[in-house]
Each structure stands twice: as structure tokens, then as C-alpha cells.
Write a protein that holds these residues in place. Structure first.
Motif, PDB file in Angstrom:
ATOM      1  N   SER A  86       0.836  -1.202   0.000  1.00  0.00           N
ATOM      2  CA  SER A  86       0.000   0.000   0.000  1.00  0.00           C
ATOM      3  C   SER A  86       0.873   1.255   0.000  1.00  0.00           C
ATOM      4  CB  SER A  86      -0.933   0.009   1.210  1.00  0.00           C
ATOM      5  OG  SER A  86      -1.824  -1.081   1.169  1.00  0.00           O
ATOM      6  N   ALA A  87       1.976   1.196   0.748  1.00  0.00           N
ATOM      7  CA  ALA A  87       2.898   2.334   0.802  1.00  0.00           C
ATOM      8  C   ALA A  87       3.563   2.575  -0.543  1.00  0.00           C
ATOM      9  CB  ALA A  87       3.961   2.095   1.876  1.00  0.00           C
ATOM     10  N   GLN A  88       3.632   1.520  -1.374  1.00  0.00           N
ATOM     11  CA  GLN A  88       4.199   1.643  -2.717  1.00  0.00           C
ATOM     12  C   GLN A  88       3.129   2.009  -3.750  1.00  0.00           C
ATOM     13  OE1 GLN A  88       6.404  -2.009  -3.573  1.00  0.00           O
ATOM     14  NE2 GLN A  88       6.955  -2.154  -1.414  1.00  0.00           N
ATOM     15  N   ASP A  89       1.919   2.281  -3.277  1.00  0.00           N
ATOM     16  CA  ASP A  89       0.778   2.651  -4.130  1.00  0.00           C
ATOM     17  C   ASP A  89       0.340   1.529  -5.056  1.00  0.00           C
ATOM     18  OD1 ASP A  89       0.599   5.222  -3.050  1.00  0.00           O
ATOM     19  OD2 ASP A  89       2.077   6.012  -4.469  1.00  0.00           O
ATOM     20  N   LEU A  90       0.648   0.288  -4.713  1.00  0.00           N
ATOM     21  CA  LEU A  90       0.203  -0.843  -5.519  1.00  0.00           C
ATOM     22  C   LEU A  90      -1.132  -1.387  -5.015  1.00  0.00           C
ATOM     23  CD1 LEU A  90       3.540  -2.797  -6.087  1.00  0.00           C
ATOM     24  CD2 LEU A  90       2.504  -0.980  -7.459  1.00  0.00           C
TER      25      LEU A  90
ATOM     26  N   ASP B 196      -4.702  -0.458  -2.365  1.00  0.00           N
ATOM     27  CA  ASP B 196      -5.472   0.490  -1.565  1.00  0.00           C
ATOM     28  C   ASP B 196      -6.052  -0.279  -0.383  1.00  0.00           C
ATOM     29  OD1 ASP B 196      -5.103   2.585  -3.438  1.00  0.00           O
ATOM     30  OD2 ASP B 196      -6.728   1.764  -4.660  1.00  0.00           O
TER      31      ASP B 196
ATOM     32  N   HIS C   9      -4.592  -1.371  -6.650  1.00  0.00           N
ATOM     33  CA  HIS C   9      -4.791   0.021  -7.068  1.00  0.00           C
ATOM     34  C   HIS C   9      -5.016   0.107  -8.574  1.00  0.00           C
ATOM     35  CE1 HIS C   9      -4.512   4.365  -6.732  1.00  0.00           C
ATOM     36  NE2 HIS C   9      -3.739   4.367  -7.803  1.00  0.00           N
TER      37      HIS C   9
ATOM     38  N   PHE D  26      -4.550   2.425 -11.584  1.00  0.00           N
ATOM     39  CA  PHE D  26      -3.940   3.631 -12.125  1.00  0.00           C
ATOM     40  C   PHE D  26      -4.686   4.057 -13.388  1.00  0.00           C
ATOM     41  CE2 PHE D  26      -0.342   1.593  -9.901  1.00  0.00           C
ATOM     42  CZ  PHE D  26       0.060   2.640  -9.086  1.00  0.00           C
TER      43      PHE D  26
ATOM     44  N   ASP E 290      -2.326   8.977 -14.767  1.00  0.00           N
ATOM     45  CA  ASP E 290      -1.295   8.540 -13.824  1.00  0.00           C
ATOM     46  C   ASP E 290      -0.073   8.023 -14.583  1.00  0.00           C
ATOM     47  OD1 ASP E 290      -2.783   9.060 -11.500  1.00  0.00           O
ATOM     48  OD2 ASP E 290      -3.735   7.087 -11.564  1.00  0.00           O
TER      49      ASP E 290
ATOM     50  N   ARG F 103      10.528   2.087  -8.396  1.00  0.00           N
ATOM     51  CA  ARG F 103       9.131   2.128  -7.949  1.00  0.00           C
ATOM     52  C   ARG F 103       8.228   2.639  -9.067  1.00  0.00           C
ATOM     53  NH1 ARG F 103       6.999   5.224  -2.477  1.00  0.00           N
ATOM     54  NH2 ARG F 103       4.805   5.392  -3.075  1.00  0.00           N
TER      55      ARG F 103
ATOM     56  N   GLN G  96       5.125   0.540 -10.982  1.00  0.00           N
ATOM     57  CA  GLN G  96       3.789   1.107 -11.116  1.00  0.00           C
ATOM     58  C   GLN G  96       3.365   1.193 -12.579  1.00  0.00           C
ATOM     59  OE1 GLN G  96       4.160   4.854  -9.086  1.00  0.00           O
ATOM     60  NE2 GLN G  96       3.869   3.962  -7.055  1.00  0.00           N
TER      61      GLN G  96
END
Length: 227
Positions: free
Chosen positions: A59-63, A65, A75, A77, A81, A162, A166
């Protein structure tokens, strides 16, 4: 022995995070797909604690939610994005290589490190030309990770890695659905290594610039197809 136990748990946490990230990159966990800590723990046959920690890391890597009541979901995108990812990495890489134009770039790439990054480049390019997305993703990420370690400091290299993860997470579902998706797999990795070997920072910057333009052109095509 607490120290040993901590190492074991942290290793398991990383293994679970890596496994789930690979599932997302392979398209087996799709954008928007939901799951709980309990489901993942049962799937891997482990306790909930390292699973929860792994999911928080992703989650911290935005992968992923997180939702307090529903668990986690992959997540999703947007095309906007993706464009922002390409722009961000372009700005950073351009800055890195402009700085290196005044230095001896060739001195950064030699011996085993150069042999390894060239091997990654060859495998990446071969997979891209063959349209083998499954093979390409792993080699491409390793190539850019090793290449970044040769030309940038650790913080820059980690950030760029990172962004590339993404970008692949966004791209994979569309490339798999598109019958012509293989035509959009970039295969210029070896040209980047050739420029690095010659110590030509300007040439490396130009090739990577072409790659970014190629990515944005694909995003434009994707947007048109969704209208």
C-alpha cells in the motif's frame, strides 16, 4: 531467540510482498480486485501478521489500496497517472544524464556489473521482440534496476524502480487484452548499454528519451481506443 524470529518474520513479510507484487504484474490480480488478510494468509499457509505487514508495504508503494472495512484491493492507475509516471522518470533521468555528461560515465560501468546489465538488456530486448510479456517484465525491471545502480545514487535508483513497477502494473492488463500489444513492447535496452559502455551520456539520454516518447505514444493510442 527473538532476533532470529524477527529476521524470519521480516523475510516472510518480504517474500509475501514480492509474491503478491508478481501476481499483480502477471495480471493474475487485476486492478480493483479485492481481498482480505485472511484470504492471503490461507492462500500462502502463513499467519496473518506477516501478511498484514506485506500488504501495508505494498500500500505504501501505491500498488494496493486499503479499506478499513473491506480489506485491500489492487490500485487502479489511470492513463493520466501513467503519463505522470513517464514524465517524472523522464525529468529525473534527464537530470541524471545531463550531470553525467560532465563526468566520466565509462568509469561507472565495468567488469561484472557491466556484463550483468548487458545480459539483462539482451534478455529484455529478446523478450520484447518476441512479444513475450511474461519474460519481459522480470528482465526489464532487473535491467533498469541494475542500470540505475550504475548511473545514479541509491535513492534515485529506488524511486525510479518504484515508478517502473507502477507503470507495468498499469500497462499489463491493457497489453494482455490488446491483440497488437506486443508491437508496443520497447526493445532498445541494448542501445542504452552500448551508450553506457562508450561513456556517452548524451547518447544514453537520447535513447531513453525515445523510450519515454514511445510510452506516451502508446498511452495516446490507448486513450483513443477507449473513446
Amino acid at each position: 531467540m527473538p532476533a532470529s524470529g524477527a529476521v524470519t518474520r521480516n523475510t516472510l513479510r518480504q517474500q509475501i510482498a514480492d509474491a503478491l507484487r508478481d501476481e499483480v504484474l502477471a495480471g493474475r490480480l487485476l486492478p480493483g480486485q479485492e481481498f482480505t488478510v485472511k484470504q492471503i494468509a490461507e492462500q500462502y499457509g502463513v499467519s496473518a501478521t506477516p501478511v498484514r505487514e506485506a500488504l501495508v508495504d505494498l500500500s505504501a508503494q501505491d500498488l494496493l489500496d486499503s479499506d478499513q472495512h473491506r480489506g485491500f484491493r489492487v490500485h487502479q492507475f489511470s492513463i493520466a497517472d501513467f503519463r505522470d509516471m513517464v514524465e517524472a522518470r523522464s525529468l529525473i533521468v534527464d537530470s541524471v544524464f545531463r550531470k553525467l555528461e560532465g563526468e566520466r560515465l565509462a568509469g561507472r560501468a565495468h567488469g561484472a556489473a557491466l556484463v550483468s546489465v548487458r545480459r539483462r538488456a539482451e534478455e529484455s530486448a529478446r523478450a520484447a521482440r518476441g512479444g513475450d510479456l511474461n519474460v519481459l517484465i522480470g528482465y526489464d525491471l532487473r535491467f533498469w534496476r541494475e542500470f540505475g545502480a550504475l548511473v545514479a545514487n541509491r535513492y534515485v535508483a529506488d524511486f525510479l524502480h518504484r515508478l517502473r513497477v507502477q507503470a507495468w502494473v498499469f500497462s499489463v492488463p491493457f497489453l494482455r487484452e490488446d491483440t497488437e500489444g506486443g508491437k508496443w513492447l520497447w526493445s532498445g535496452h541494448e542501445r542504452v548499454v552500448d551508450a553506457l559502455t562508450l561513456g556517452d551520456a548524451a547518447a544514453a539520454r537520447a535513447v531513453i528519451g525515445e523510450y519515454d516518447d514511445h510510452s506516451l505514444e502508446w498511452a495516446d493510442r490507448l486513450e483513443r481506443s477507449q473513446r
